[in-house]
Design a protein around this motif. Sequence first.
Motif, PDB file in Angstrom:
ATOM      1  N   GLU A  13       0.637  -1.353  -0.027  1.00  0.00           N
ATOM      2  CA  GLU A  13      -0.022   0.196   0.151  1.00  0.00           C
ATOM      3  C   GLU A  13       0.913   1.243   0.037  1.00  0.00           C
ATOM      4  OE1 GLU A  13      -3.451   2.376   0.090  1.00  0.00           O
ATOM      5  OE2 GLU A  13      -3.189   0.350  -0.402  1.00  0.00           O
ATOM      6  N   VAL A  14       2.074   1.222   0.886  1.00  0.00           N
ATOM      7  CA  VAL A  14       2.690   2.482   1.079  1.00  0.00           C
ATOM      8  C   VAL A  14       3.636   2.475  -0.624  1.00  0.00           C
ATOM      9  CG1 VAL A  14       4.984   3.355   2.007  1.00  0.00           C
ATOM     10  CG2 VAL A  14       2.861   2.235   3.321  1.00  0.00           C
ATOM     11  N   ARG A  15       4.046   1.437  -1.064  1.00  0.00           N
ATOM     12  CA  ARG A  15       4.653   1.492  -2.246  1.00  0.00           C
ATOM     13  C   ARG A  15       3.731   2.079  -3.457  1.00  0.00           C
ATOM     14  NH1 ARG A  15       6.143  -4.442  -1.669  1.00  0.00           N
ATOM     15  NH2 ARG A  15       4.812  -4.915  -3.395  1.00  0.00           N
ATOM     16  N   PHE A  16       2.452   1.785  -3.539  1.00  0.00           N
ATOM     17  CA  PHE A  16       1.564   2.415  -4.316  1.00  0.00           C
ATOM     18  C   PHE A  16       1.349   3.939  -4.127  1.00  0.00           C
ATOM     19  CE2 PHE A  16      -2.729   4.121  -4.731  1.00  0.00           C
ATOM     20  CZ  PHE A  16      -3.087   4.126  -5.888  1.00  0.00           C
ATOM     21  N   LEU A  17       1.239   4.371  -2.791  1.00  0.00           N
ATOM     22  CA  LEU A  17       1.127   5.699  -2.409  1.00  0.00           C
ATOM     23  C   LEU A  17       2.048   6.529  -2.869  1.00  0.00           C
ATOM     24  CD1 LEU A  17      -0.081   5.319   1.375  1.00  0.00           C
ATOM     25  CD2 LEU A  17      -1.591   5.779  -0.842  1.00  0.00           C
ATOM     26  N   ILE A  18       3.635   5.992  -2.506  1.00  0.00           N
ATOM     27  CA  ILE A  18       4.666   6.905  -2.983  1.00  0.00           C
ATOM     28  C   ILE A  18       4.804   6.858  -4.356  1.00  0.00           C
ATOM     29  CG2 ILE A  18       6.306   5.248  -2.970  1.00  0.00           C
ATOM     30  CD1 ILE A  18       6.536   8.827  -1.664  1.00  0.00           C
ATOM     31  N   ASN A  19       4.590   5.650  -5.407  1.00  0.00           N
ATOM     32  CA  ASN A  19       4.752   5.814  -6.786  1.00  0.00           C
ATOM     33  C   ASN A  19       3.585   6.500  -7.534  1.00  0.00           C
ATOM     34  OD1 ASN A  19       7.008   4.171  -7.001  1.00  0.00           O
ATOM     35  ND2 ASN A  19       5.823   2.133  -6.706  1.00  0.00           N
ATOM     36  N   GLU A  20       2.567   6.727  -6.884  1.00  0.00           N
ATOM     37  CA  GLU A  20       1.608   7.428  -7.448  1.00  0.00           C
ATOM     38  C   GLU A  20       1.880   8.844  -7.341  1.00  0.00           C
ATOM     39  OE1 GLU A  20      -2.822   7.986  -8.841  1.00  0.00           O
ATOM     40  OE2 GLU A  20      -0.978   6.338  -8.888  1.00  0.00           O
ATOM     41  N   ILE A  21       2.430   9.403  -6.161  1.00  0.00           N
ATOM     42  CA  ILE A  21       2.855  10.713  -6.110  1.00  0.00           C
ATOM     43  C   ILE A  21       4.041  11.035  -6.852  1.00  0.00           C
ATOM     44  CG2 ILE A  21       3.712  12.375  -4.378  1.00  0.00           C
ATOM     45  CD1 ILE A  21       2.440  11.084  -2.154  1.00  0.00           C
ATOM     46  N   VAL A  22       4.901  10.256  -6.980  1.00  0.00           N
ATOM     47  CA  VAL A  22       6.347  10.363  -8.087  1.00  0.00           C
ATOM     48  C   VAL A  22       5.503  10.635  -9.348  1.00  0.00           C
ATOM     49  CG1 VAL A  22       8.110   9.182  -8.959  1.00  0.00           C
ATOM     50  CG2 VAL A  22       7.871   9.190  -6.383  1.00  0.00           C
ATOM     51  N   CYS A  23       4.724   9.876  -9.601  1.00  0.00           N
ATOM     52  CA  CYS A  23       4.366   9.755 -11.198  1.00  0.00           C
ATOM     53  C   CYS A  23       3.938  11.382 -11.365  1.00  0.00           C
ATOM     54  CB  CYS A  23       3.173   8.836 -11.175  1.00  0.00           C
ATOM     55  SG  CYS A  23       2.631   8.832 -13.146  1.00  0.00           S
ATOM     56  N   GLY A  24       3.157  11.565 -10.670  1.00  0.00           N
ATOM     57  CA  GLY A  24       2.456  12.987 -10.619  1.00  0.00           C
ATOM     58  C   GLY A  24       3.459  14.083 -10.654  1.00  0.00           C
TER      59      GLY A  24
ATOM     60  N   GLY B 195      -5.888  17.769  -2.817  1.00  0.00           N
ATOM     61  CA  GLY B 195      -6.823  16.849  -3.034  1.00  0.00           C
ATOM     62  C   GLY B 195      -6.047  15.311  -3.034  1.00  0.00           C
ATOM     63  N   HIS B 196      -5.603  14.929  -4.212  1.00  0.00           N
ATOM     64  CA  HIS B 196      -5.116  13.530  -4.261  1.00  0.00           C
ATOM     65  C   HIS B 196      -3.817  13.222  -3.621  1.00  0.00           C
ATOM     66  CE1 HIS B 196      -4.932   9.656  -5.823  1.00  0.00           C
ATOM     67  NE2 HIS B 196      -3.937   9.842  -6.900  1.00  0.00           N
ATOM     68  N   HIS B 197      -2.769  14.053  -3.655  1.00  0.00           N
ATOM     69  CA  HIS B 197      -1.326  13.987  -3.399  1.00  0.00           C
ATOM     70  C   HIS B 197      -1.529  14.008  -1.762  1.00  0.00           C
ATOM     71  CE1 HIS B 197       1.146  14.313  -7.129  1.00  0.00           C
ATOM     72  NE2 HIS B 197       0.124  13.512  -7.368  1.00  0.00           N
ATOM     73  N   GLY B 198      -2.247  15.044  -1.222  1.00  0.00           N
ATOM     74  CA  GLY B 198      -2.376  15.497   0.108  1.00  0.00           C
ATOM     75  C   GLY B 198      -2.941  14.287   0.793  1.00  0.00           C
ATOM     76  N   GLN B 199      -4.228  13.693   0.310  1.00  0.00           N
ATOM     77  CA  GLN B 199      -4.670  12.521   1.060  1.00  0.00           C
ATOM     78  C   GLN B 199      -3.497  11.218   0.967  1.00  0.00           C
ATOM     79  OE1 GLN B 199      -8.120  11.883  -1.564  1.00  0.00           O
ATOM     80  NE2 GLN B 199      -8.997  13.863  -0.777  1.00  0.00           N
ATOM     81  N   LEU B 200      -3.115  10.911  -0.200  1.00  0.00           N
ATOM     82  CA  LEU B 200      -1.967   9.933  -0.334  1.00  0.00           C
ATOM     83  C   LEU B 200      -0.975  10.024   0.775  1.00  0.00           C
ATOM     84  CD1 LEU B 200      -1.709   9.493  -4.344  1.00  0.00           C
ATOM     85  CD2 LEU B 200      -3.085   7.902  -2.713  1.00  0.00           C
ATOM     86  N   ALA B 201      -0.315  11.137   0.875  1.00  0.00           N
ATOM     87  CA  ALA B 201       0.676  11.627   1.689  1.00  0.00           C
ATOM     88  C   ALA B 201       0.278  11.169   3.167  1.00  0.00           C
ATOM     89  CB  ALA B 201       1.297  12.791   1.571  1.00  0.00           C
ATOM     90  N   ARG B 202      -0.821  11.631   3.533  1.00  0.00           N
ATOM     91  CA  ARG B 202      -1.348  11.403   4.812  1.00  0.00           C
ATOM     92  C   ARG B 202      -1.472   9.848   5.267  1.00  0.00           C
ATOM     93  NH1 ARG B 202      -3.486  16.520   3.823  1.00  0.00           N
ATOM     94  NH2 ARG B 202      -5.509  15.761   2.733  1.00  0.00           N
ATOM     95  N   ARG B 203      -2.093   9.164   4.390  1.00  0.00           N
ATOM     96  CA  ARG B 203      -2.230   7.693   4.363  1.00  0.00           C
ATOM     97  C   ARG B 203      -0.904   7.130   4.519  1.00  0.00           C
ATOM     98  NH1 ARG B 203      -5.577   6.301  -0.936  1.00  0.00           N
ATOM     99  NH2 ARG B 203      -4.810   3.978  -0.290  1.00  0.00           N
ATOM    100  N   MET B 204       0.336   7.274   3.867  1.00  0.00           N
ATOM    101  CA  MET B 204       1.607   7.227   4.002  1.00  0.00           C
ATOM    102  C   MET B 204       2.087   7.458   5.356  1.00  0.00           C
ATOM    103  SD  MET B 204       4.980   8.361   2.072  1.00  0.00           S
ATOM    104  CE  MET B 204       4.719   9.810   2.274  1.00  0.00           C
ATOM    105  N   MET B 205       1.817   8.633   5.854  1.00  0.00           N
ATOM    106  CA  MET B 205       2.222   8.779   6.982  1.00  0.00           C
ATOM    107  C   MET B 205       1.662   7.827   8.341  1.00  0.00           C
ATOM    108  SD  MET B 205       4.679  11.103   7.479  1.00  0.00           S
ATOM    109  CE  MET B 205       4.285  11.227   9.341  1.00  0.00           C
TER     110      MET B 205
END
Length: 258
Positions: A73-84, A208-218
Motif C-alpha cells: 500500500e505504501v509502495r502504491f502511495l509513493i509511486n502515485e505521487i512520484v508519477c504526478g 486533494g489527491h497527493h495530500g490524501q495519499l501523503a497522509r495515508r503514507m504517514m
Amino acid sequence: MEIRPDLIHSRTEAVRLRLLQHPIYQRVDRPAAIRTFLESHVFAVWDFMSLLKRLQRDLTCVKLPWMPVGDPEVRFLINEIVCGEESDLGPDGERFSHFELYHRAMREAGADTSAIDAFLNSIQAGESTESALVRPGLPAGVRPFTGFTLKLACTGQLHETAAAFTYGREDVIPEMFLPLVNTLVASGHSQFGLLRYYLERHIALDGGHHGQLARRMMDRLCGEDPQKWDEAANAATAAIEERIRFWDAILESLPTDR
C-alpha cells in the motif's frame, strides 16, 4: 504524549499560521517582485524532489535485481505521487516534471534562471551539493533552506522525512499558493500564464489527491508508535519554520519601489 495524524496539525498550528499570514504574499504583487520571488523559490521546487526520491528509494525497490520491498500500500502511495510530480501533464498536453514546468514558467515570465541552471550544472559535473550551496551568487535564502531540505532527505529518519514532505510541503501548499494565484489573476499579465497553471495544478493536487495519499503514507509509516508521531510532528514544525525563514529572506530581497 501520543501523537496521531489528526494531532500533528494542532502541534504545528501556530507555526503554520505564521507561514500563511506572512507578509510576502502581499508584496509579490507586480512583475518585478514576482520574478525576484521565482528566482529564489525555484530552488524549493527543485529540492522538494529530493525529499520525494528519498521516500521512493526507501519505500520501494529502485535497484537491481528487483525485490518486493515493504508495504504494498505504501509502495502504491509513493509511486502515485512520484508519477504526478515527475511526469505530469502541462497545459499543452506534454509531459513535464513540476520542476521543468516551473523552469519553463520562469522563462515565460522573464525571470533569470542562470542561478538555478549554474547550480544544477555544477552538480551534474560532479560537484557535491554542499559545495554548490556555498558558491557565491545564490539567490536570497536558498543556502539555508535547501541545505536543510537536502540534509533531512539524506540523513533524517524515514518518518521524519515523510512528515516534512507531507505536513511541511504538501499540506501547506494549497493555502500558501492561493494568494499568489489571486495576485496573478488580478494582474492580467499574460506572461504569467504558465506560472498560474503551475500554482493552480499544485493547489488541486496537493489539496486533494497527493495530500490524501501523503497522509495515508504517514499513517502507515508511524502506525501506533507515539514516539514516531512525536518525531514526525517535530520534523514538520522544523520544515515550516525553515520555510518562514526562507520567505523572510526573499521578502528582504524584493524590489522596494512601489
